[in-house]
Each structure stands twice: as C-alpha cells, then as structure tokens.
Design an enzyme around this catalytic site. Structure first.
Site, PDB file in Angstrom:
ATOM      1  N   ALA A 141      -1.407   6.033   5.604  1.00 17.40           N
ATOM      2  CA  ALA A 141      -0.201   6.272   4.809  1.00 17.40           C
ATOM      3  C   ALA A 141       1.049   6.452   5.660  1.00 17.40           C
ATOM      4  O   ALA A 141       2.154   6.144   5.221  1.00 17.40           O
ATOM      5  CB  ALA A 141      -0.402   7.490   3.928  1.00 17.40           C
ATOM      6  N   THR A 188       5.201   5.779   4.823  1.00 15.97           N
ATOM      7  CA  THR A 188       6.186   6.839   4.592  1.00 15.97           C
ATOM      8  C   THR A 188       7.525   6.445   5.197  1.00 15.97           C
ATOM      9  O   THR A 188       8.578   6.812   4.682  1.00 15.97           O
ATOM     10  CB  THR A 188       5.730   8.193   5.185  1.00 15.97           C
ATOM     11  OG1 THR A 188       5.387   8.009   6.545  1.00 15.97           O
ATOM     12  CG2 THR A 188       4.539   8.751   4.438  1.00 15.97           C
ATOM     13  N   ASP A 221       0.302  -0.876  -0.934  1.00 19.61           N
ATOM     14  CA  ASP A 221       1.652  -1.302  -1.304  1.00 19.61           C
ATOM     15  C   ASP A 221       2.005  -2.746  -0.950  1.00 19.61           C
ATOM     16  O   ASP A 221       3.061  -3.232  -1.337  1.00 19.61           O
ATOM     17  CB  ASP A 221       2.686  -0.359  -0.665  1.00 19.61           C
ATOM     18  CG  ASP A 221       2.410  -0.120   0.829  1.00 19.61           C
ATOM     19  OD1 ASP A 221       2.182  -1.112   1.559  1.00 19.61           O
ATOM     20  OD2 ASP A 221       2.406   1.042   1.254  1.00 19.61           O
ATOM     21  N   HIS A 227      -8.315  -0.136   0.339  1.00 16.57           N
ATOM     22  CA  HIS A 227      -8.181   0.556  -0.944  1.00 16.57           C
ATOM     23  C   HIS A 227      -7.555  -0.321  -2.023  1.00 16.57           C
ATOM     24  O   HIS A 227      -7.099   0.169  -3.047  1.00 16.57           O
ATOM     25  CB  HIS A 227      -7.368   1.849  -0.765  1.00 16.57           C
ATOM     26  CG  HIS A 227      -8.093   2.893   0.032  1.00 16.57           C
ATOM     27  ND1 HIS A 227      -7.480   3.988   0.574  1.00 16.57           N
ATOM     28  CD2 HIS A 227      -9.398   2.982   0.382  1.00 16.57           C
ATOM     29  CE1 HIS A 227      -8.377   4.722   1.235  1.00 16.57           C
ATOM     30  NE2 HIS A 227      -9.548   4.126   1.136  1.00 16.57           N
ATOM     31  N   CYS A 263      -4.243  -7.685 -21.581  1.00 10.27           N
ATOM     32  CA  CYS A 263      -4.408  -9.100 -21.250  1.00 10.27           C
ATOM     33  C   CYS A 263      -3.795  -9.969 -22.340  1.00 10.27           C
ATOM     34  O   CYS A 263      -4.022  -9.732 -23.528  1.00 10.27           O
ATOM     35  CB  CYS A 263      -5.899  -9.392 -21.111  1.00 10.27           C
ATOM     36  SG  CYS A 263      -6.282 -11.118 -20.781  1.00 10.27           S
ATOM     37  N   ASN A 305       0.322   8.909  16.109  1.00  6.21           N
ATOM     38  CA  ASN A 305       0.334   9.825  14.976  1.00  6.21           C
ATOM     39  C   ASN A 305       1.156  11.047  15.352  1.00  6.21           C
ATOM     40  O   ASN A 305       1.121  11.495  16.489  1.00  6.21           O
ATOM     41  CB  ASN A 305      -1.104  10.256  14.623  1.00  6.21           C
ATOM     42  CG  ASN A 305      -1.240  10.613  13.159  1.00  6.21           C
ATOM     43  OD1 ASN A 305      -0.752   9.883  12.290  1.00  6.21           O
ATOM     44  ND2 ASN A 305      -1.871  11.728  12.861  1.00  6.21           N
TER      45      ASN A 305
HETATM   46 ZN    ZN Z   1      -8.589 -10.802 -20.722  1.00  7.91          ZN
END
Ligand code: ZN
Length: 241
Positions: free
Chosen positions: A22, A26, A106, A121, A151, A215
C-alpha cells in the site's frame, strides 16, 4: 550513500522483480489500510468495521452496504501514478525489470505503463457478473443507476474482481509471483510492512543477494535485507532510475 549502492545493484541486475504494498499508492493519495491515517484508523461513519464490510460474507448478506462502502472508500478514480510507478515502468522498458507484484488494487502500475503486473489482490478495474461472467469496467460499476451494479445482459450482480476477506487468493497469480521471485537476481520490496499474508511468505522464495527493502518503518525482514532504504519509494526509485 545507500542510493549509490542501490544504483549499482540495479546496474548489475537484469532480472529485477518489484514487490509492493500500500505504501506505493499512498504517495498517489490513496490511503493505506493499516498505518496512521489509513482506513482502519479513520473515524468510521459505517455501522461495521472495514474488515467486516470487506468480507465475502458481508458482501453476500449486505450487498448494498458493501457497495456503498466500496465506492466511498476503496475507489480513487482520479489518483495518478507517482514517481515510483513511473520509475518501475521505465525499468521494465529498459528490459531490467521482469515483473511487478502488487498487493494494491488500483491499477496505477498499468496506468504508468508497466506491462507485467501481478495483482495478488485483484483490481477495481475488473468486474464480472456473478451469474453470466460478463466483464465490466470501473466506470460501469461507478455509473450504475443502482448502488448495486447489475449486469446489462442478465441482471446478475456485478462483483469487483477484488479479493475480499475470507476469499482465497488466486492460485495462478501466487504461482507466477513465486516463479518470478525465485528467478530474480534482484528483489526490491517497497511500501509493505511484510507482516500480512502473502507478502511475508513470498519473500522467502528469493535466493539472490540483492534484497532491497524500501520502507519508512521497520519490517521483520530487515535483518535479511542486503540494503535498507528508509525513505519514500517515489523518491528512492526516481533518484536511481
Ligand atoms: Zn450477467
């Protein structure tokens, strides 16, 4: 001084892998989950804590509340890639960097021009109908007339391809990440405290002698690092690339 060492290491390497958390986002104004000012420490106006609202069971049982929180707190549509994203894309263009492995959802690495990005992720930019699997982009989700996006083909719920709590990580992504880390001659780790699964486990696959940790705070892996840079990732990367 550490920047000279960092630069030399990059010059010597031709199979670099970047593993990021992350902290890299930031610097583009996207809040971290766990550090100060992060989502978990903000005053929460919702009835449940974020780790509950971002769980699979909450999604199933409280779909509308999930999407309210998700659109409000998880989407940063106007965020732009920062110096770190841009430097990594440049390193890939030069043929030195083979993969970016990220815990972020993102899409900013791709926005900066990176091609080989493994998103552990998932991504807010990929969304699928839970019923017919039709894919949709982020705009479709954000612009849907109802809070819960539906949908257009079958009215099924459109679910973001983002790994929620209680959901397993994608095995294929994990395997690809392991392959790249195992064959890397340099591993740069940035913006992650390395305490949350799967970050900690993945680092153990690295066998080389150029492990660089960027870091601002200490990590459990500091003792294993060949170089530690306590600075902003954007600053560190743009200084040497
Ligand atoms: Zn669908």
């Amino acid at each position: 001084m550490e920047f000279d060492t960092f630069r030399e290491m990059i010059e010597k390497s031709d199979s670099i892998v970047f593993f990021g958390g992350a902290g890299i986002s930031t610097e583009s104004g996207i809040p971290d989950f766990r550090t100060n000012g992060g989502i978990y420490n903000q005053k929460n106006t919702y009835s449940y804590p974020p780790e509950v609202m971002l769980s699979h069971s909450f999604f199933i049982e409280h779909t509308k509340e999930f999407f309210k929180f998700y659109k409000d707190k998880m989407i940063y549509k106007d965020a732009k890639p920062n110096a770190a994203h841009i430097a990594l894309a440049e390193l890939e263009r030069r043929g030195k960097l083979k993969a970016v492995i990220t815990q972020n959802i993102d899409g900013l690495h791709q926005a900066a021009g990176s091609k080989n990005v493994i998103e552990l992720h998932g991504s807010v930019h990929r969304n699928n109908c839970m019923n017919c699997n039709e894919s949709y982009d982020l705009d479709y989700v954000l612009n849907s007339p109802e809070i819960v996006p539906q949908c257009r083909k079958c009215n099924g719920i459109v679910k973001p391809c983002v790994v929620l709590y209680e959901e397993p990580l994608d095995t294929d992504s994990i395997n690809r990440a392991v392959d790249f880390i195992e064959s890397a001659d340099m591993l740069i780790v940035g913006g992650t405290s390395l305490v949350v699964y799967p970050a900690a486990g993945l680092i153990q696959y690295y066998r080389g002698d150029r492990l660089v940790l960027i870091n601002k705070s200490e990590t459990p892996y500091d003792g294993k690092a060949d170089l530690i840079i306590r600075d902003s990732i954007g600053k560190a990367l743009s200084r040497v690339i």
